[in-house]
Design a protein around this motif. Structure first.
Motif, PDB file in Angstrom:
ATOM      1  N   GLY A   1       0.849  -1.181   0.000  1.00 39.58           N
ATOM      2  CA  GLY A   1       0.000   0.000   0.000  1.00 39.58           C
ATOM      3  C   GLY A   1       0.887   1.234   0.000  1.00 39.58           C
ATOM      4  O   GLY A   1       2.114   1.134  -0.059  1.00 39.58           O
ATOM      5  N   SER A   2       0.268   2.387   0.061  1.00 41.31           N
ATOM      6  CA  SER A   2       1.019   3.631   0.224  1.00 41.31           C
ATOM      7  C   SER A   2       1.440   3.745   1.685  1.00 41.31           C
ATOM      8  O   SER A   2       0.724   3.280   2.572  1.00 41.31           O
ATOM      9  CB  SER A   2       0.152   4.834  -0.140  1.00 41.31           C
ATOM     10  OG  SER A   2      -0.179   4.813  -1.503  1.00 41.31           O
TER      11      SER A   2
ATOM     12  N   PHE B   1       6.593  -1.675  -5.347  1.00 39.95           N
ATOM     13  CA  PHE B   1       5.512  -2.372  -6.032  1.00 39.95           C
ATOM     14  C   PHE B   1       4.967  -1.544  -7.187  1.00 39.95           C
ATOM     15  O   PHE B   1       4.491  -2.084  -8.173  1.00 39.95           O
ATOM     16  CB  PHE B   1       4.389  -2.708  -5.051  1.00 39.95           C
ATOM     17  CG  PHE B   1       3.316  -3.579  -5.632  1.00 39.95           C
ATOM     18  CD1 PHE B   1       3.559  -4.915  -5.893  1.00 39.95           C
ATOM     19  CD2 PHE B   1       2.068  -3.069  -5.925  1.00 39.95           C
ATOM     20  CE1 PHE B   1       2.581  -5.731  -6.447  1.00 39.95           C
ATOM     21  CE2 PHE B   1       1.085  -3.863  -6.478  1.00 39.95           C
ATOM     22  CZ  PHE B   1       1.336  -5.208  -6.735  1.00 39.95           C
ATOM     23  N   ASP B   2       5.065  -0.247  -7.061  1.00 37.45           N
ATOM     24  CA  ASP B   2       4.491   0.685  -8.032  1.00 37.45           C
ATOM     25  C   ASP B   2       5.042   0.483  -9.443  1.00 37.45           C
ATOM     26  O   ASP B   2       4.324   0.682 -10.419  1.00 37.45           O
ATOM     27  CB  ASP B   2       4.756   2.121  -7.570  1.00 37.45           C
ATOM     28  CG  ASP B   2       3.557   3.024  -7.736  1.00 37.45           C
ATOM     29  OD1 ASP B   2       2.424   2.529  -7.665  1.00 37.45           O
ATOM     30  OD2 ASP B   2       3.772   4.229  -7.929  1.00 37.45           O
TER      31      ASP B   2
ATOM     32  N   LYS C   1       2.843   5.484  -5.331  1.00 37.92           N
ATOM     33  CA  LYS C   1       4.068   5.110  -4.621  1.00 37.92           C
ATOM     34  C   LYS C   1       3.828   3.905  -3.719  1.00 37.92           C
ATOM     35  O   LYS C   1       4.186   3.892  -2.545  1.00 37.92           O
ATOM     36  CB  LYS C   1       4.629   6.290  -3.831  1.00 37.92           C
ATOM     37  CG  LYS C   1       5.059   7.439  -4.717  1.00 37.92           C
ATOM     38  CD  LYS C   1       5.690   8.540  -3.923  1.00 37.92           C
ATOM     39  CE  LYS C   1       6.096   9.677  -4.864  1.00 37.92           C
ATOM     40  NZ  LYS C   1       6.651  10.816  -4.165  1.00 37.92           N
ATOM     41  N   LEU C   2       3.208   2.880  -4.298  1.00 37.51           N
ATOM     42  CA  LEU C   2       2.920   1.666  -3.539  1.00 37.51           C
ATOM     43  C   LEU C   2       4.200   0.872  -3.318  1.00 37.51           C
ATOM     44  O   LEU C   2       5.018   0.723  -4.222  1.00 37.51           O
ATOM     45  CB  LEU C   2       1.906   0.805  -4.286  1.00 37.51           C
ATOM     46  CG  LEU C   2       0.544   1.445  -4.555  1.00 37.51           C
ATOM     47  CD1 LEU C   2      -0.352   0.469  -5.316  1.00 37.51           C
ATOM     48  CD2 LEU C   2      -0.119   1.905  -3.279  1.00 37.51           C
ATOM     49  N   SER C   3       4.349   0.395  -2.107  1.00 36.52           N
ATOM     50  CA  SER C   3       5.466  -0.473  -1.764  1.00 36.52           C
ATOM     51  C   SER C   3       4.945  -1.523  -0.799  1.00 36.52           C
ATOM     52  O   SER C   3       3.822  -1.418  -0.287  1.00 36.52           O
ATOM     53  CB  SER C   3       6.623   0.319  -1.160  1.00 36.52           C
ATOM     54  OG  SER C   3       6.211   0.986   0.005  1.00 36.52           O
ATOM     55  N   GLY C   4       5.749  -2.526  -0.561  1.00 37.29           N
ATOM     56  CA  GLY C   4       5.283  -3.600   0.295  1.00 37.29           C
ATOM     57  C   GLY C   4       6.401  -4.251   1.074  1.00 37.29           C
ATOM     58  O   GLY C   4       7.580  -3.957   0.885  1.00 37.29           O
ATOM     59  N   LYS C   5       5.971  -5.157   1.943  1.00 37.55           N
ATOM     60  CA  LYS C   5       6.910  -5.944   2.738  1.00 37.55           C
ATOM     61  C   LYS C   5       6.377  -7.366   2.835  1.00 37.55           C
ATOM     62  O   LYS C   5       5.178  -7.581   2.962  1.00 37.55           O
ATOM     63  CB  LYS C   5       7.084  -5.362   4.137  1.00 37.55           C
ATOM     64  CG  LYS C   5       7.770  -4.012   4.116  1.00 37.55           C
ATOM     65  CD  LYS C   5       8.196  -3.571   5.491  1.00 37.55           C
ATOM     66  CE  LYS C   5       8.903  -2.216   5.366  1.00 37.55           C
ATOM     67  NZ  LYS C   5       9.849  -1.992   6.425  1.00 37.55           N
TER      68      LYS C   5
END
Length: 178
Positions: free
Chosen positions: A18-19, A48-49, A62-66
Motif C-alpha cells: 500500500g502507500s 511495487f508501483d 508510490k505503492l510499496s510492500g513488505k
C-alpha cells in the motif's frame, strides 16, 4: 499405488502493500499476529508501483510492500481459510470502500513459493472455500525460479532474495521439528 505420507508443514508468508507501508504495517501487523502468531521476519521495503498501476485508483501512488514470515508453521490446507481471513482484514481496514492495504497470503515450502487467490486461471488449482492456489516460484538449482505466469514483482531479484531468506529460516524451523 504410493504410500500416504504425513503432509509437511509450510511457512506462512504475507505480502502487504500500500502507500506509506511502514505506517500501514504498524496497524496491520498486530492484527495479523493476533490471528496467525508472531512474525519472525520482515523484509526490506519492496517497490511495487513499478510493476503495475492497477491498484493506484483505489490505494494511491508510490505503492510499496513488505513480506512477513510467521514463526508458527502451518498445514498447507489452511491457506484457503487464511486468504478469507486476510480479505476480511482488508475490508475492515478500508475507508469509504477503498482498501488501504492489500494482504496476499501464501507459503514457502522447501520446493516452492505458493500464493492464494480468489481468481481462477488455468495455472491455479481450487483449494476450497472459494480460493485457488498457484505455484508462483519453484526452487530449482539452488534458487527460486519464476514460471511463465509468475507476477512481475515475484520475478524481481529483490523479491526473490527476500523469499530465499524466508526459505532459509523455514528450513531451520523444519529441521528443528524433525
Amino acid at each position: 499405488m504410493g504410500d500416504l505420507r504425513r503432509t509437511e508443514l509450510v511457512n506462512l508468508v504475507t505480502f502487504i502493500f500500500g502507500s506509506y507501508i511502514d505506517y500501514r504495517l504498524q496497524e496491520v501487523q498486530p492484527i495479523l499476529e493476533r490471528r496467525f502468531g508472531p512474525v519472525d521476519y520482515i523484509s526490506k521495503t519492496l517497490d511495487f508501483d513499478r510493476f503495475t498501476s492497477f491498484y493506484n485508483d483505489e490505494m494511491g501512488y508510490k505503492l510499496s510492500g513488505k513480506l512477513l514470515s510467521f514463526k508458527r508453521l502451518i498445514h498447507p490446507q489452511q491457506l484457503s481459510l487464511i486468504k478469507r481471513a486476510t480479505n476480511s482484514i482488508e475490508i475492515d481496514l478500508s475507508v469509504d470502500g477503498k482498501r488501504k492495504v492489500n494482504i496476499d497470503p501464501g507459503y514457502v515450502h522447501h520446493a516452492q513459493f505458493v500464493l492464494a487467490s480468489t481468481k481462477h486461471w488455468a495455472n491455479r488449482i481450487y483449494i476450497g472455500d472459494g480460493m485457488y492456489a498457484e505455484i508462483t516460484l519453484m526452487f530449482i538449482n539452488g534458487q527460486f525460479s519464476p514460471l511463465p505466469y509468475t507476477y512481475p514483482n515475484y520475478r524481481d531479484r529483490e523479491y526473490i532474495e527476500e523469499l530465499m531468506k524466508i526459505r532459509e529460516q523455514y528450513l531451520q524451523k523444519r529441521k528443528e521439528r524433525l
